[in-house]
Design an enzyme around this catalytic site. Structure first.
Site, PDB file in Angstrom:
ATOM      1  CE  LYS A  52      27.105 -19.368  21.473  1.00 27.99           C
ATOM      2  NZ  LYS A  52      27.819 -19.492  22.654  1.00 27.99           N
ATOM      3  CD  GLU A  91      20.946 -20.504  16.613  1.00 26.59           C
ATOM      4  OE1 GLU A  91      20.617 -19.461  17.459  1.00 26.59           O
ATOM      5  OE2 GLU A  91      22.133 -20.260  16.058  1.00 26.59           O
ATOM      6  CG  HIS A 134      30.003 -25.948  14.432  1.00 27.15           C
ATOM      7  ND1 HIS A 134      29.269 -25.654  13.551  1.00 27.15           N
ATOM      8  CD2 HIS A 134      29.720 -27.371  14.865  1.00 27.15           C
ATOM      9  CE1 HIS A 134      28.377 -26.656  13.295  1.00 27.15           C
ATOM     10  NE2 HIS A 134      28.643 -27.668  14.108  1.00 27.15           N
ATOM     11  NE  ARG A 140      36.311 -14.979  23.513  1.00 28.94           N
ATOM     12  CZ  ARG A 140      36.388 -15.477  22.195  1.00 28.94           C
ATOM     13  NH1 ARG A 140      37.177 -14.975  21.481  1.00 28.94           N
ATOM     14  NH2 ARG A 140      35.683 -16.216  21.736  1.00 28.94           N
TER      15      ARG A 140
END
Length: 682
Positions: free
Chosen positions: A116, A200, A235, A292
């Site tokens: 990421k 973040e 999440h 994917r």
């Protein structure tokens, strides 16, 4: 095109790939662990080879074993599905070295987007907007806390190598940072073998919108529009739909162009998903790229009339993309619900056990059906059947339920009906919760953001209602009819006309009390009086005549007073599962003869906060022997079914003894520590 492929996965995606391969005349090889010897994906493939023991690290994550099986069986290519090795660049390179085609993107593209942090840096150079945050290599706890303080709370911690909601924590203030960071790193290490995290800004009321991209080896790259995946818990996605409600053509164009640019920047080939986090005002930020196929890809297939697995196979075989960008259009609306073995009322705790009964709504299994403008109304992708077990080793997904409608309103109605028709017996499932969610005003009106479930707790988790009179009557009639059938059969064998359980008496009517209790331990005791043509039930002070109109196995039609009631009663020993009116009631029958002399029944077991909620591994012990703790204070952290579960103090009290150490495997229901509640002052 390939003649034979190996499917390096399990569950519904393995079955899905096998179905498409069969349509194209391609033979398939399944691999499986010892826990999956009788699994559905093993049965639907042409060949199947055992990899090893149940833990994924000893089976589905053993790339060398999988490659050896592919070579031994003559497979030309390996389809990785999603999860496991699907985004493992080293595995993709090993496939190429062995002369096998990896049905996925190049290893270089996976490496570019697999981190990421690296992906965000790449997007920053490409001019794609990013959420304010820290994506660097420095991982010291003090340094990361300084970065979080600079960004401003709430902050989202995310495993850099992660996905699927694993290794993610929202930190509301500085005081909670270090504990959240430690938990995030543990889960990241367990799931991905890498504890690196990024931090973040956690946006308020954001939407999660992703773009499906596809590229071939000839330089062509397109997008297949967007999916809204905002409805999440912990999440992880719960509902997905396409197209995204409220999406303007201009915003769709901007997000599609950004996604294609991201794919081209890394030389992408195959199916991929570029994920964005979007504000309510329409602004959006790059979040990550999944290299994917996604779990939610069926909603894209339903609105575009495409088979994305077929596209994967064709592109991997060197063919150009089947369609150009201008040939793709959106037809109608599709919604996907993930049917999980979990208990939403207990924090979505995963459930293990056997699917003793499984009835699905009328659906097309593994096929798109129809034409692009009119696909099948209901589709189910599943890797399990009735009688299969949900084990603690893998994700507890039972199925993906997908519906299509000419518009969102029709799709919502079809989803609600399909969920009402879904029946699962043997373990906890989220079907009833999903129905409440789909019918909730927030979702129905497309008031979407990633906190929708948390914002609507009262609607989605209402107080448990008493079992309806109709459901009690259905259970009572099913019980009495079962007794009558069993007695008639036995009497017939013995030639005994007096043994029929019809309730006949010479000069009086026969009455009896039936003892039921529900899953909340609430007791129900309807009094049944036998009549010449049915029964009279006294329930909650109401006397009502009941008669059995028809019965076809578990399906019953009864007359309740002046009303006709239909339902299904699935009996599992002394447990009656009543499906009626779109609801699932669980009633435990206390048979006085069967339990004569026994101690009072304990009813259904509810896990104590100080016991293991399922088999798993202890990953942290946060208390010490003799320590005095407050109610809610975390004591032990377990890892089970890919998730961490915190065992907290149920009351103020003292930890008398620690029964397990970090790294120990524990059984379902095992006491983790001895706990003594504090004495309450009088």
């Amino acid at each position: 095109m390939f003649k034979k492929i190996l499917i390096a996965n399990r569950g519904e995606i393995a079955c899905r790939v096998a179905a498409t391969a069969r349509k194209l005349g391609i033979q398939t090889v399944a691999v499986y662990s010892e826990a999956d010897a009788d699994a559905r994906h093993v049965a639907v493939c042409d060949e199947a080879v055992l990899l090893g023991p149940a833990p994924a690290r000893e089976s589905y994550l053993c790339g060398d074993k999988i490659i050896a099986v592919a070579l031994a069986t003559g497979a030309e290519a390996i389809h990785p599905g999603y999860g496991f090795l699907s985004e493992n660049a080293e595995f993709a390179e090993s496939c190429a070295e062995a002369g096998l085609v990896f049905i996925g993107p190049p290893a270089a593209a996976m490496r570019a987007m697999g981190s990421k942090s690296a992906a965000k840096s790449l997007m920053e150079r490409a001019g794609v907007p990013l959420v304010p945050g820290y994506h660097g290599d420095e991982q010291g706890a003090e340094f990361l806390q300084q970065q979080a303080d600079r960004i401003g709370y709430p902050v989202l911690l995310k495993a850099s190598a992660g996905g699927g909601g694993k290794g993610m924590r929202v930190v509301d203030d500085a005081a909670a940072f270090k504990e959240a960071l430690a938990s995030c790193k543990r889960e990241a290490t367990s799931s991905f073998g890498d504890d690196k995290v990024l931090a973040e800004k956690y946006l308020q009321r954001p939407r999660h919108i992703e773009i499906q991209v596809f590229a071939d080896m000839h330089g062509n790259c397109i997008h297949l529009f967007e999916r809204d995946c905002s409805v999440q818990r912990r999440h992880q996605k719960v509902l997905e739909e396409a197209p995204a409600p409220g999406m303007t053509p201009e915003r769709r164009q901007a997000m599609g162009d950004a996604a294609v640019a991201a794919a081209k920047a890394v030389g992408y080939v195959g199916a991929g998903t570029v994920e964005f986090i979007a504000n309510q005002d329409g602004s959006f930020y790059f979040m990550e790229m999944n290299t994917r196929l996604q779990v939610e890809h069926p909603v894209t297939e339903m609105i575009t009339g495409t088979d994305l697995v077929e596209w994967q196979l064709r592109v991997a075989a060197g063919e150009p993309l089947p369609k150009r960008q201008e040939e793709l259009t959106i037809h109608g609306h599709a919604i996907e619900a993930r049917i999980y073995a979990e208990n939403p009322d207990k924090g979505f705790l995963p459930s293990i056990g056997t699917l003793r009964h499984l009835q699905t709504p009328g659906a097309v299994q593994f096929e798109l059906g129809g034409t692009p403008a009119q696909p099948a109304a209901v589709r189910i992708d599943s890797g399990v059947r009735a009688g299969d077990a949900i084990s603690p080793f893998y994700d507890p997904m039972i199925a993906k339920l997908i519906v299509w409608g000419a518009d969102r309103r029709q799709a919502l109605a079809r989803m609600a009906q399909a969920l009402a028709d879904y029946q699962i017996v043997g373990l906890a499932a989220n079907v009833a919760f999903l129905k409440r969610l789909v019918e909730s005003p927030a979702f129905a009106e497309a008031d979407l953001d990633t906190g929708l479930i948390e914002r609507n707790q009262d609607t989605l988790f209402p107080p448990k209602r008493s079992v309806s009179v109709a459901a009690l009557a259905l259970a009572a009639v099913a019980l009495i009819d079962d007794e009558r059938a069993a007695a008639a059969s036995l009497s017939g064998q013995r030639g005994d006309p007096w043994g029929h359980a019809t309730g006949w008496r010479l000069n009086a009517r026969y009455s009896r009390s039936l003892a039921f209790h529900d899953d909340q331990e609430k007791e129900y005791a309807p009094i049944v009086t036998y009549l010449p043509a049915g029964w009279q039930l006294a329930i909650r002070g109401i006397d009502v005549d009941v008669a059995l109109q028809s019965r076809d196995g578990a399906k019953l039609s009864i007359r309740l007073g002046e009303t006709s009631v239909q339902g299904t009663v699935r009996r599992d020993g002394d447990t009656f599962h009543v499906f009626a009116g779109g609801l699932h009631h669980i009633l435990q029958y206390n048979d006085p003869l069967a339990h004569a002399g026994e101690a009072e029944s304990e009813g259904g077991r509810s896990f104590s906060p100080l016991t293991a909620p399922m088999p798993g591994k202890v990953v942290a012990v946060l208390a010490t022997q003799g320590q005095e703790v407050k109610k809610g204070e975390p004591l032990v952290i377990m890892e089970a079914m890919k998730m961490e579960h915190t065992i907290a103090a149920p009351h103020d009290g003292t930890v008398d003894e620690i029964l397990y150490a970090v790294g120990d495997q524990v059984a379902d229901g095992a006491p983790l520590l001895a706990f003594r509640a504090a004495v309450q002052a009088s």
